[in-house]
Enzyme design. Structure first.
Site, PDB file in Angstrom:
ATOM      1  N   SER A  28      16.715  10.749  -7.787  1.00  0.00           N
ATOM      2  CA  SER A  28      15.531  10.282  -7.057  1.00  0.00           C
ATOM      3  C   SER A  28      15.188   8.839  -7.419  1.00  0.00           C
ATOM      4  O   SER A  28      14.217   8.285  -6.909  1.00  0.00           O
ATOM      5  CB  SER A  28      14.332  11.189  -7.352  1.00  0.00           C
ATOM      6  N   ASN A 115       8.323  17.783 -15.880  1.00  0.00           N
ATOM      7  CA  ASN A 115       7.509  18.451 -14.847  1.00  0.00           C
ATOM      8  C   ASN A 115       6.045  17.997 -14.872  1.00  0.00           C
ATOM      9  O   ASN A 115       5.458  17.720 -13.826  1.00  0.00           O
ATOM     10  CB  ASN A 115       7.613  19.978 -14.996  1.00  0.00           C
ATOM     11  N   THR A 160     -15.846   9.132  30.769  1.00  0.00           N
ATOM     12  CA  THR A 160     -15.397  10.461  30.361  1.00  0.00           C
ATOM     13  C   THR A 160     -14.253  10.767  31.325  1.00  0.00           C
ATOM     14  O   THR A 160     -14.278  10.331  32.486  1.00  0.00           O
ATOM     15  CB  THR A 160     -16.502  11.538  30.486  1.00  0.00           C
ATOM     16  N   HIS A 161     -13.240  11.452  30.840  1.00  0.00           N
ATOM     17  CA  HIS A 161     -12.013  11.695  31.635  1.00  0.00           C
ATOM     18  C   HIS A 161     -11.368  10.378  32.080  1.00  0.00           C
ATOM     19  O   HIS A 161     -10.660  10.342  33.065  1.00  0.00           O
ATOM     20  CB  HIS A 161     -12.281  12.559  32.874  1.00  0.00           C
ATOM     21  N   SER A 282       7.500 -11.854  26.305  1.00  0.00           N
ATOM     22  CA  SER A 282       8.678 -11.179  26.844  1.00  0.00           C
ATOM     23  C   SER A 282       9.797 -12.196  26.951  1.00  0.00           C
ATOM     24  O   SER A 282       9.558 -13.362  27.288  1.00  0.00           O
ATOM     25  CB  SER A 282       8.358 -10.616  28.225  1.00  0.00           C
ATOM     26  N   LYS A 288       4.147 -12.785  30.402  1.00  0.00           N
ATOM     27  CA  LYS A 288       3.691 -11.631  29.636  1.00  0.00           C
ATOM     28  C   LYS A 288       3.187 -11.948  28.241  1.00  0.00           C
ATOM     29  O   LYS A 288       3.709 -12.791  27.534  1.00  0.00           O
ATOM     30  CB  LYS A 288       4.819 -10.591  29.536  1.00  0.00           C
ATOM     31  N   ASN A 290       2.283  -9.285  25.290  1.00  0.00           N
ATOM     32  CA  ASN A 290       2.295  -7.842  25.053  1.00  0.00           C
ATOM     33  C   ASN A 290       1.510  -7.448  23.797  1.00  0.00           C
ATOM     34  O   ASN A 290       1.589  -8.130  22.780  1.00  0.00           O
ATOM     35  CB  ASN A 290       3.743  -7.348  24.913  1.00  0.00           C
ATOM     36  N   GLU A 295       0.433  -1.210  20.149  1.00  0.00           N
ATOM     37  CA  GLU A 295       1.353  -0.113  20.489  1.00  0.00           C
ATOM     38  C   GLU A 295       1.965   0.503  19.231  1.00  0.00           C
ATOM     39  O   GLU A 295       2.131   1.718  19.130  1.00  0.00           O
ATOM     40  CB  GLU A 295       2.461  -0.641  21.400  1.00  0.00           C
ATOM     41  N   TYR A 322       7.437  24.723 -11.236  1.00  0.00           N
ATOM     42  CA  TYR A 322       8.162  23.613 -10.628  1.00  0.00           C
ATOM     43  C   TYR A 322       9.467  24.080  -9.990  1.00  0.00           C
ATOM     44  O   TYR A 322      10.175  24.909 -10.547  1.00  0.00           O
ATOM     45  CB  TYR A 322       8.478  22.545 -11.689  1.00  0.00           C
ATOM     46  N   GLN A 327      10.763  17.396  -5.400  1.00  0.00           N
ATOM     47  CA  GLN A 327      11.198  16.002  -5.460  1.00  0.00           C
ATOM     48  C   GLN A 327      11.179  15.363  -4.066  1.00  0.00           C
ATOM     49  O   GLN A 327      11.165  14.147  -3.924  1.00  0.00           O
ATOM     50  CB  GLN A 327      12.608  15.929  -6.061  1.00  0.00           C
ATOM     51  N   LYS A 330       7.990  12.651  -2.555  1.00  0.00           N
ATOM     52  CA  LYS A 330       7.635  11.240  -2.709  1.00  0.00           C
ATOM     53  C   LYS A 330       7.970  10.355  -1.513  1.00  0.00           C
ATOM     54  O   LYS A 330       7.138   9.550  -1.087  1.00  0.00           O
ATOM     55  CB  LYS A 330       8.286  10.688  -3.984  1.00  0.00           C
TER      56      LYS A 330
HETATM   57  N1  ARG Z   1      12.813  13.709 -10.356  1.00  0.00           N
HETATM   58  C1  ARG Z   1      12.051  14.886 -10.500  1.00  0.00           C
HETATM   59  C2  ARG Z   1      11.010  15.002  -9.358  1.00  0.00           C
HETATM   60  O1  ARG Z   1      10.817  14.065  -8.700  1.00  0.00           O
HETATM   61  C3  ARG Z   1      11.330  14.910 -11.782  1.00  0.00           C
HETATM   62  C4  ARG Z   1      11.105  16.277 -12.375  1.00  0.00           C
HETATM   63  C5  ARG Z   1      12.375  16.912 -12.691  1.00  0.00           C
HETATM   64  N2  ARG Z   1      12.200  18.080 -13.441  1.00  0.00           N
HETATM   65  C6  ARG Z   1      13.193  18.910 -13.686  1.00  0.00           C
HETATM   66  N3  ARG Z   1      12.943  19.952 -14.392  1.00  0.00           N
HETATM   67  N4  ARG Z   1      14.378  18.730 -13.166  1.00  0.00           N
HETATM   68  O2  ARG Z   1      10.441  16.024  -9.095  1.00  0.00           O
END
Ligand code: ARG
Length: 463
Positions: A28, A115, A160-161, A282, A288, A290, A295, A322, A327, A330
């Site tokens: 990660s 964890n 409205t509408h 454009s 134009k 835009n 948008e 966990y 993972q 993120k």
């Molecule tokens: N890279 C892991 C995550 O984002 C960190 C925690 C990993 N924990 C483990 N027991 N493998 O969740």
């Protein structure tokens, strides 16, 4: 000791390193390096606590805390070499710390686990984003307030509408978004208050046998208290979902305003002129201009709500505590946060730069029989007619005006009296859009006086 190719952080029971594909799906670091500052802050707090509780010596803790600052400056300076073999930001930092300070680095992970570490880091990161979202929202609210103040009495059609309904004021329309954004900011503030408990010290899932001080680390990291259940602490991602759902609703609001700006800036409406700074041209049609920013803001809800659905789906059905599934939290949150901040900033810039075309707004405000309700209300007030009958009379007058190809104030009194002989000259006083908006003085109504009350209230709230 483990085989050379196995992981230096957990390779004790392994005789071989991972397959390349295993490394690719497992690592990660490519994205969680964005949490480097939070990871180091968490580790520094943990190290100080380990010394305060006598779990490590003061000099070891001092070495860890100093070394961690060196690691941070390497990361910030761009000289740090991230390694996918070390999986994530937590192990990259710890491994580099070992290179810098040697043996004491090996004591840092006492009484904690990745964890609780990742839950802590991610909470700190999301908490910053909640603060940034609130700041971005408030800045946009101020931009809208300036528009509302300038145009508190500019008339425009209310819809409205998307059909002309009754005249409203420009200020009133701007203030509607100030209210929506106010709820958005309060959603982020609620979520922040709810999430502000420290997972650090929950360790892998069960807590630890070391005499740690969770209050101390919680306080050092700006949390209100330590979380009360270690299983929950390491497996909770509600705070990320709270962020994503508040972000989704906010992005939904931005998309509605963006849609109005797209419509309003068209040649058919001409309600607003967007600045060159927030428009594009454009390559083929020279005339134009835009509204690309509007948008794109309109579109951002797609990925932000997508992230919300994605993480909710990842979390669904996960057993305690966990699981590596988590993972996947993120990238969704990073992307949603980046795009929400960008959308808020772009809307802020667009609103500050845009000019309302007062004449176009006023011309449109009077078309479409927008004062028909005022006429009906007049019949009720002046003649004591039941509203249902007044509605009927007004409908007949609208039909007459439509047949003649004119607006209501253009009908003659004689014409009106063919529908209802009791109508008097006085009726014309309520048929102008200015009179219409000025009369809507009920609390929260569109009358310029009411709009100014709300502008003053929000100016104070945002000061
Ligand atoms: N890279 C892991 C995550 O984002 C960190 C925690 C990993 N924990 C483990 N027991 N493998 O969740």
């Amino acid at each position: 000791m483990s085989n050379d190719t196995s992981n230096q952080m957990w390779g004790g029971r392994f005789s071989a390193g991972p397959d390349a594909i295993m490394e690719a799906i497992n690592a990660s670091i490519g994205f969680d390096k964005r949490m480097a500052a939070q990871d180091i802050a968490g580790s520094r707090a943990h190290a100080a606590m380990l010394a305060a509780t006598g779990i490590v010596t003061d000099s070891d803790a001092e070495a860890m805390r100093e070394g961690l600052l060196t690691v941070l400056s390497e990361i910030e300076g761009g000289t740090f070499e991230f390694s996918a073999a070390l999986e994530d930001i937590h192990m990259n930092v710890e491994s580099r710390l070992k290179e810098i300070i040697g043996e004491p680095a090996g004591r840092l992970h006492t009484g904690r686990s990745r964890n609780d570490q990742v839950a802590t880091d991610f909470k700190l990161w999301v908490r910053d984003q909640m603060d940034a979202a609130i700041a971005g929202i408030q800045s946009l609210q101020k931009a809208l307030l300036a528009q509302a103040e300038a145009g508190a009495d500019w008339v425009m059609p209310g819809f409205t509408h998307l059909q002309t309904a009754q005249p409203v004021t420009w200020g009133h329309h701007m203030m509607a978004y100030v209210e929506m954004l106010g709820r958005d900011a309060s959603r982020f503030a609620d979520a922040r208050a709810r999430m502000n408990e420290s997972p650090l010290g929950a360790a892998a899932l069960a807590g630890t046998s070391f005499p740690i001080d969770r209050d101390m680390t919680a306080k050092a990291l700006g949390f209100d208290r330590p979380s009360a259940n270690s299983l929950d602490a390491v497996s909770d991602r509600d705070f990320a979902l709270d962020f994503l759902s508040a972000a989704s609703i906010c992005a939904m609001h931005l998309s509605r305003f963006a849609e109005e700006l797209v419509i309003w800036s068209s040649a058919q409406f001409r309600f607003v002129t967007l600045s060159d700074r927030f428009s594009t041209g454009s390559s083929i049609m020279p005339q134009k201009k835009n509204p690309d920013a509007a948008e794109l803001i309109r579109a951002k809800i797609g990925r932000i709500f997508g992230a919300n659905v994605a993480l909710m789906t990842v979390m669904k059905g996960l057993p305690l505590a966990y699981s590596k599934d988590m993972q996947e939290d993120k990238e969704q949150v990073f992307d949603a946060a980046d795009n929400l901040m960008l959308a808020l900033a772009a809307m802020d810039g667009m609103v500050r730069d845009m000019s309302a075309n007062r004449d176009s707004l006023a011309a449109a405000a009077g078309s479409g029989f927008s004062t028909a309700t005022d006429l009906a209300d007049w019949c009720v007030r002046a003649q004591g007619m039941p509203f249902r009958d007044a509605h009927h009379v007004t409908g007949a007058l609208v039909a007459m005006a439509e047949a003649k190809g004119c607006d209501l104030p253009d009908l003659s009194l004689a014409d009106m009296q063919t529908v209802n002989p009791d109508i008097t000259e006085d009726v014309f006083s309520v048929l102008t859009v200015e009179a219409s908006v000025a009369s809507r003085t009920s609390y929260g109504g569109t009358a310029p006086a009411q709009v100014r009350v709300q502008v003053a209230r929000w100016t104070k709230l945002l000061a």
